[in-house]
Write a protein that holds these residues in place. Structure first.
Motif, PDB file in Angstrom:
ATOM      1  N   ALA A   1       0.846  -1.194   0.000  1.00 32.83           N
ATOM      2  CA  ALA A   1       0.000   0.000   0.000  1.00 32.83           C
ATOM      3  C   ALA A   1       0.884   1.247   0.000  1.00 32.83           C
ATOM      4  O   ALA A   1       2.000   1.239   0.514  1.00 32.83           O
ATOM      5  CB  ALA A   1      -0.916   0.005   1.216  1.00 32.83           C
ATOM      6  N   ARG A   2       0.361   2.333  -0.588  1.00 31.53           N
ATOM      7  CA  ARG A   2       1.122   3.577  -0.691  1.00 31.53           C
ATOM      8  C   ARG A   2       0.624   4.604   0.322  1.00 31.53           C
ATOM      9  O   ARG A   2      -0.590   4.776   0.510  1.00 31.53           O
ATOM     10  CB  ARG A   2       0.995   4.174  -2.089  1.00 31.53           C
ATOM     11  N   ILE A   3       1.607   5.284   0.968  1.00 31.43           N
ATOM     12  CA  ILE A   3       1.312   6.430   1.817  1.00 31.43           C
ATOM     13  C   ILE A   3       2.149   7.605   1.333  1.00 31.43           C
ATOM     14  O   ILE A   3       3.260   7.431   0.841  1.00 31.43           O
ATOM     15  CB  ILE A   3       1.600   6.137   3.308  1.00 31.43           C
ATOM     16  N   GLY A   4       1.610   8.821   1.462  1.00 29.81           N
ATOM     17  CA  GLY A   4       2.315   9.993   0.970  1.00 29.81           C
ATOM     18  C   GLY A   4       2.803  10.879   2.091  1.00 29.81           C
ATOM     19  O   GLY A   4       2.250  10.884   3.201  1.00 29.81           O
ATOM     20  N   TYR A   5       3.860  11.641   1.799  1.00 33.12           N
ATOM     21  CA  TYR A   5       4.397  12.636   2.729  1.00 33.12           C
ATOM     22  C   TYR A   5       4.502  13.944   1.975  1.00 33.12           C
ATOM     23  O   TYR A   5       5.271  14.069   1.025  1.00 33.12           O
ATOM     24  CB  TYR A   5       5.772  12.208   3.245  1.00 33.12           C
ATOM     25  N   LEU A   6       3.700  14.932   2.381  1.00 31.41           N
ATOM     26  CA  LEU A   6       3.703  16.252   1.753  1.00 31.41           C
ATOM     27  C   LEU A   6       4.057  17.266   2.824  1.00 31.41           C
ATOM     28  O   LEU A   6       3.204  17.721   3.572  1.00 31.41           O
ATOM     29  CB  LEU A   6       2.324  16.556   1.146  1.00 31.41           C
ATOM     30  N   GLY A   7       5.322  17.595   2.907  1.00 29.02           N
ATOM     31  CA  GLY A   7       5.740  18.515   3.945  1.00 29.02           C
ATOM     32  C   GLY A   7       7.222  18.804   3.879  1.00 29.02           C
ATOM     33  O   GLY A   7       7.970  18.170   3.139  1.00 29.02           O
ATOM     34  N   ARG A   8       7.624  19.767   4.683  1.00 24.22           N
ATOM     35  CA  ARG A   8       9.036  20.092   4.774  1.00 24.22           C
ATOM     36  C   ARG A   8       9.781  18.936   5.448  1.00 24.22           C
ATOM     37  O   ARG A   8       9.191  18.131   6.148  1.00 24.22           O
ATOM     38  CB  ARG A   8       9.241  21.370   5.574  1.00 24.22           C
ATOM     39  N   ASP A   9      11.075  18.903   5.218  1.00 23.52           N
ATOM     40  CA  ASP A   9      11.868  17.850   5.833  1.00 23.52           C
ATOM     41  C   ASP A   9      11.875  18.007   7.353  1.00 23.52           C
ATOM     42  O   ASP A   9      11.992  19.113   7.875  1.00 23.52           O
ATOM     43  CB  ASP A   9      13.310  17.899   5.316  1.00 23.52           C
ATOM     44  N   SER A  10      11.753  16.892   8.039  1.00 22.15           N
ATOM     45  CA  SER A  10      11.806  16.878   9.492  1.00 22.15           C
ATOM     46  C   SER A  10      12.033  15.446   9.934  1.00 22.15           C
ATOM     47  O   SER A  10      12.103  14.521   9.118  1.00 22.15           O
ATOM     48  CB  SER A  10      10.508  17.420  10.108  1.00 22.15           C
ATOM     49  N   GLU A  11      12.119  15.242  11.252  1.00 20.94           N
ATOM     50  CA  GLU A  11      12.248  13.891  11.780  1.00 20.94           C
ATOM     51  C   GLU A  11      11.053  13.027  11.407  1.00 20.94           C
ATOM     52  O   GLU A  11      11.158  11.799  11.326  1.00 20.94           O
ATOM     53  CB  GLU A  11      12.442  13.917  13.300  1.00 20.94           C
TER      54      GLU A  11
ATOM     55  N   GLY B   1       6.235  -3.092   5.230  1.00 24.06           N
ATOM     56  CA  GLY B   1       6.130  -3.337   3.796  1.00 24.06           C
ATOM     57  C   GLY B   1       5.305  -2.328   3.038  1.00 24.06           C
ATOM     58  O   GLY B   1       4.932  -2.559   1.887  1.00 24.06           O
ATOM     59  N   VAL B   2       5.015  -1.188   3.668  1.00 26.67           N
ATOM     60  CA  VAL B   2       4.276  -0.116   3.000  1.00 26.67           C
ATOM     61  C   VAL B   2       5.260   0.726   2.193  1.00 26.67           C
ATOM     62  O   VAL B   2       6.446   0.813   2.528  1.00 26.67           O
ATOM     63  CB  VAL B   2       3.537   0.737   4.053  1.00 26.67           C
ATOM     64  N   VAL B   3       4.787   1.349   1.126  1.00 23.24           N
ATOM     65  CA  VAL B   3       5.641   2.144   0.243  1.00 23.24           C
ATOM     66  C   VAL B   3       5.387   3.623   0.508  1.00 23.24           C
ATOM     67  O   VAL B   3       4.247   4.092   0.433  1.00 23.24           O
ATOM     68  CB  VAL B   3       5.369   1.815  -1.235  1.00 23.24           C
ATOM     69  N   LEU B   4       6.451   4.362   0.809  1.00 23.77           N
ATOM     70  CA  LEU B   4       6.355   5.791   1.095  1.00 23.77           C
ATOM     71  C   LEU B   4       6.552   6.589  -0.186  1.00 23.77           C
ATOM     72  O   LEU B   4       7.503   6.356  -0.942  1.00 23.77           O
ATOM     73  CB  LEU B   4       7.409   6.191   2.127  1.00 23.77           C
ATOM     74  N   VAL B   5       5.662   7.564  -0.406  1.00 18.19           N
ATOM     75  CA  VAL B   5       5.716   8.432  -1.587  1.00 18.19           C
ATOM     76  C   VAL B   5       5.976   9.861  -1.109  1.00 18.19           C
ATOM     77  O   VAL B   5       5.044  10.578  -0.744  1.00 18.19           O
ATOM     78  CB  VAL B   5       4.403   8.366  -2.395  1.00 18.19           C
ATOM     79  N   PRO B   6       7.237  10.315  -1.087  1.00 19.90           N
ATOM     80  CA  PRO B   6       7.503  11.716  -0.737  1.00 19.90           C
ATOM     81  C   PRO B   6       7.067  12.628  -1.881  1.00 19.90           C
ATOM     82  O   PRO B   6       7.411  12.390  -3.038  1.00 19.90           O
ATOM     83  CB  PRO B   6       9.030  11.754  -0.551  1.00 19.90           C
ATOM     84  N   VAL B   7       6.305  13.671  -1.559  1.00 28.05           N
ATOM     85  CA  VAL B   7       5.740  14.552  -2.583  1.00 28.05           C
ATOM     86  C   VAL B   7       6.378  15.940  -2.450  1.00 28.05           C
ATOM     87  O   VAL B   7       6.479  16.495  -1.346  1.00 28.05           O
ATOM     88  CB  VAL B   7       4.205  14.666  -2.431  1.00 28.05           C
ATOM     89  N   ASN B   8       6.775  16.484  -3.553  1.00 26.44           N
ATOM     90  CA  ASN B   8       7.360  17.824  -3.599  1.00 26.44           C
ATOM     91  C   ASN B   8       6.305  18.851  -3.189  1.00 26.44           C
ATOM     92  O   ASN B   8       5.296  19.032  -3.874  1.00 26.44           O
ATOM     93  CB  ASN B   8       7.862  18.101  -5.020  1.00 26.44           C
ATOM     94  N   TRP B   9       6.537  19.553  -2.088  1.00 33.09           N
ATOM     95  CA  TRP B   9       5.539  20.495  -1.577  1.00 33.09           C
ATOM     96  C   TRP B   9       5.463  21.769  -2.412  1.00 33.09           C
ATOM     97  O   TRP B   9       4.561  22.591  -2.204  1.00 33.09           O
ATOM     98  CB  TRP B   9       5.815  20.844  -0.112  1.00 33.09           C
ATOM     99  N   ARG B  10       6.368  21.937  -3.374  1.00 31.35           N
ATOM    100  CA  ARG B  10       6.297  23.116  -4.234  1.00 31.35           C
ATOM    101  C   ARG B  10       5.333  22.919  -5.411  1.00 31.35           C
ATOM    102  O   ARG B  10       5.078  23.852  -6.167  1.00 31.35           O
ATOM    103  CB  ARG B  10       7.684  23.445  -4.781  1.00 31.35           C
ATOM    104  N   LEU B  11       4.806  21.723  -5.581  1.00 35.44           N
ATOM    105  CA  LEU B  11       3.934  21.440  -6.715  1.00 35.44           C
ATOM    106  C   LEU B  11       2.562  22.079  -6.523  1.00 35.44           C
ATOM    107  O   LEU B  11       2.142  22.409  -5.420  1.00 35.44           O
ATOM    108  CB  LEU B  11       3.781  19.927  -6.889  1.00 35.44           C
ATOM    109  N   THR B  12       1.846  22.209  -7.631  1.00 36.42           N
ATOM    110  CA  THR B  12       0.473  22.719  -7.584  1.00 36.42           C
ATOM    111  C   THR B  12      -0.480  21.622  -7.137  1.00 36.42           C
ATOM    112  O   THR B  12      -0.130  20.433  -7.113  1.00 36.42           O
ATOM    113  CB  THR B  12       0.046  23.217  -8.970  1.00 36.42           C
ATOM    114  N   GLY B  13      -1.720  22.015  -6.832  1.00 35.86           N
ATOM    115  CA  GLY B  13      -2.723  21.040  -6.435  1.00 35.86           C
ATOM    116  C   GLY B  13      -2.955  19.979  -7.498  1.00 35.86           C
ATOM    117  O   GLY B  13      -3.088  18.788  -7.190  1.00 35.86           O
ATOM    118  N   SER B  14      -2.987  20.382  -8.762  1.00 32.18           N
ATOM    119  CA  SER B  14      -3.206  19.418  -9.852  1.00 32.18           C
ATOM    120  C   SER B  14      -2.045  18.451  -9.975  1.00 32.18           C
ATOM    121  O   SER B  14      -2.240  17.250 -10.222  1.00 32.18           O
ATOM    122  CB  SER B  14      -3.412  20.161 -11.167  1.00 32.18           C
TER     123      SER B  14
END
Length: 530
Positions: free
Chosen positions: A65-75, A88-101
């Motif tokens: 399963a996929r989970i996302g992280y949308l935020g500044r770097d931190s612990e 066994g979950v897959v982490l999807v780091p998302v660039n917070w500078r992107l637009t909503g679309s």
């Protein structure tokens, strides 16, 4: 100071959660992460990641399963990463500078079930989720908020003990989206094993410049939604040293960390390193504690490198890789960073366990000195492009990853990157690689950065069009710049026009957005070649 864990404390067969557990047992009070004054010990990192892992299981997330992280770097990013590896979950780091679309596309493409989001990004996250048919639960990374439970409240009810099973190191752990300089980004699926690959080769090979002293404090300037930043920080965790995390890169914040946090090693892309040196009041004394600067992600022009080496006053290490290779394929070690060394123009040589070939358009291997596509294979490679079998088949061929970079090898096996193949300009049948012209432009003392693209030309097919930005307080006319190039480049590589910009557009990873500069020239045409 707490004594670091010995190599015997951290078995090489365990995954990331097991490695952190070993560090927590061997050096519980040692500081693993520093962010905005907060210090996270290895024991705290282990216990929180255990609670997060159990919370993920309680949320019904099965392996894959996929989970996302949308935020500044931190612990929080690393607590989630370790927990994801545990179950066994897959982490999807998302660039917070992107637009909503753009965020909606990544969430939809990956099928994210949970999105962990900063308060500052809550609005764009909700905007993205509203565009989706799928349900995405939001967990706010600070306390409270209308987006849902705060992160600490979300994991607090669960045990601080690891789940029963050790995660499989060959299983997917990360899904990193390519920078999207052309078209929609692709989800690069990376196994947990890739985060261990360079370290394990280092421990069995002669690469002393990758050794990490126990007193190291590493500052990572590259954001965690980029593989280089996240992987470099993970190396610090595996080695049991302190990593200083910037929520957001700014030259001032980077300089302040170097001045006040006892930083001994820095990892960044060239433009980040250069901008730090442009900060008011900076002196070589600010970097007296540095032992090493590691850089990669884009080429470093020779004059820029000479300036950085002079002012930072420590050893330099270059690396070359990409999201698809998860970790570097080549290194240019400190011994090659000597004035006038022609190898400074290279990206280094492959380390033990990695291989490079240069292929022509027919797929034939080319001899040293010939330019073609760079193809690589090594111990850290992507598994696939998520839900994109055609792109995967085009990129992974017979165990070799086709990089899309144009380059050549010298007789000693050092790799020289010319440019992206798709960025190549063809002038009257002659190949022109933008990076070569950009490096020549940056050699002018007034030029801070440069970008070169191909524009249509009715006579020659394409022509070279350049953009430059100057150092503060300096300038030059396009004619003066052109005259400075005449003894450096053949006539067909010379720009036909040079435009002045305040800054060259780059993406969050520091790569030049040539597409943005190139597109206006080709609007209204059937194809973007001539």
């Amino acid at each position: 100071m707490t004594k670091p864990a010995t190599p015997e404390t951290v078995p090489t067969t365990v995954g990331l959660p097991g490695a952190i557990a070993a560090r927590a047992a061997g050096q519980p009070d040692a500081v693993a992460l520093v962010c905005e004054g907060r210090k996270t010990t290895f024991d705290s990192l282990y216990q929180v990641s255990c609670r997060v892992a159990n919370a993920l299981l309680a949320a019904g997330l099965a392996p894959g399963a996929r989970i996302g992280y949308l935020g500044r770097d931190s612990e929080r990013l690393y607590e989630l990463l370790i927990a994801a590896a545990d179950v066994g979950v897959v982490l999807v780091p998302v660039n917070w500078r992107l637009t909503g679309s753009e965020i909606a596309y990544i969430l939809g493409d990956s099928g994210c079930r949970l999105l962990f989001v900063d308060a500052a990004d809550e609005g764009v996250a909700e905007q993205a989720v509203q565009q989706l048919d799928q349900r995405v639960e939001l967990v706010r990374l600070d306390a409270g908020g209308v987006a849902g439970a705060g992160f600490a409240a979300w994991y607090a009810p669960y045990a601080n003990q690891r789940p029963d099973a050790e995660g499989d190191r060959q299983r997917a752990l990360l899904q990193m989206y390519t920078s999207g300089t052309t078209g929609n980004p692709k989800g690069v699926v990376i196994p947990q094993q890739s985060l261990f690959a360079v370290r394990e080769v280092r421990d069995s090979s002669d690469m002393p410049w990758l050794e990490v002293p126990p007193e190291d404090r590493c500052l990572v300037l590259i954001p965690g939604f980029h593989i280089a930043g996240l992987a470099w920080a993970v190396q610090g965790l595996l080695d049991g040293v302190t990593t200083v995390v910037l929520p957001e890169y700014t030259p001032g914040a980077a300089l302040e960390a170097m001045r006040t946090q006892g930083v001994t090693a820095v990892c960044g892309v060239p433009v980040m390193l250069l901008l730090v040196l442009a900060e008011p009041g900076v002196t070589p004394a600010d970097f007296a504690g540095l032992r090493q600067v590691a850089y990669g992600g884009s080429p470093m022009p020779e004059q820029m490198l000479a300036l950085c080496m002079s002012l930072y006053g420590c050893e330099f290490l270059q690396f070359y890789g990409m999201t698809e290779t998860a970790t570097p394929i080549t290194f240019l070690p400190p011994a090659d960073h000597t004035p006038g060394n022609p190898r400074l123009r290279s990206a280094g040589a492959p380390y033990a366990g990695s291989e490079i070939m240069i292929l022509d358009k027919a797929g034939n291997a080319l001899p040293p000195g010939e330019i073609g596509e760079v193809v690589v294979r090594g111990p850290a490679m992507m598994l696939e492009y998520f839900h994109n079998a055609d792109a995967t088949a085009d990129t992974l061929i017979d165990g070799w990853l086709h990089t899309g970079d144009a380059g050549r090898l010298d007789a000693d096996g050092y790799l020289y990157i010319c440019d992206r193949i798709k960025d190549m300009i063809i002038v009257a049948g002659e190949n022109v690689y933008p990076a070569e012209v950009e490096n020549a432009l940056v050699a002018h003392p007034a030029v801070r950065e440069a970008a070169v693209v191909g524009a249509p030309d009715e006579r020659w097919g394409e022509r070279v069009h350049a953009f430059v930005a100057f150092h503060p307080g300096q300038s030059a006319t396009p004619h003066e710049l052109l005259m400075s190039l005449r003894d450096k480049l053949p006539s067909f590589k010379l720009p036909q026009q040079i435009d002045i910009l305040d800054a060259v557009p780059r993406n969050a990873s520091g790569k030049i957005l040539r597409r943005r500069l190139r597109e206006p020239f080709w609007q209204g045409r059937d194809r973007a070649v001539n």
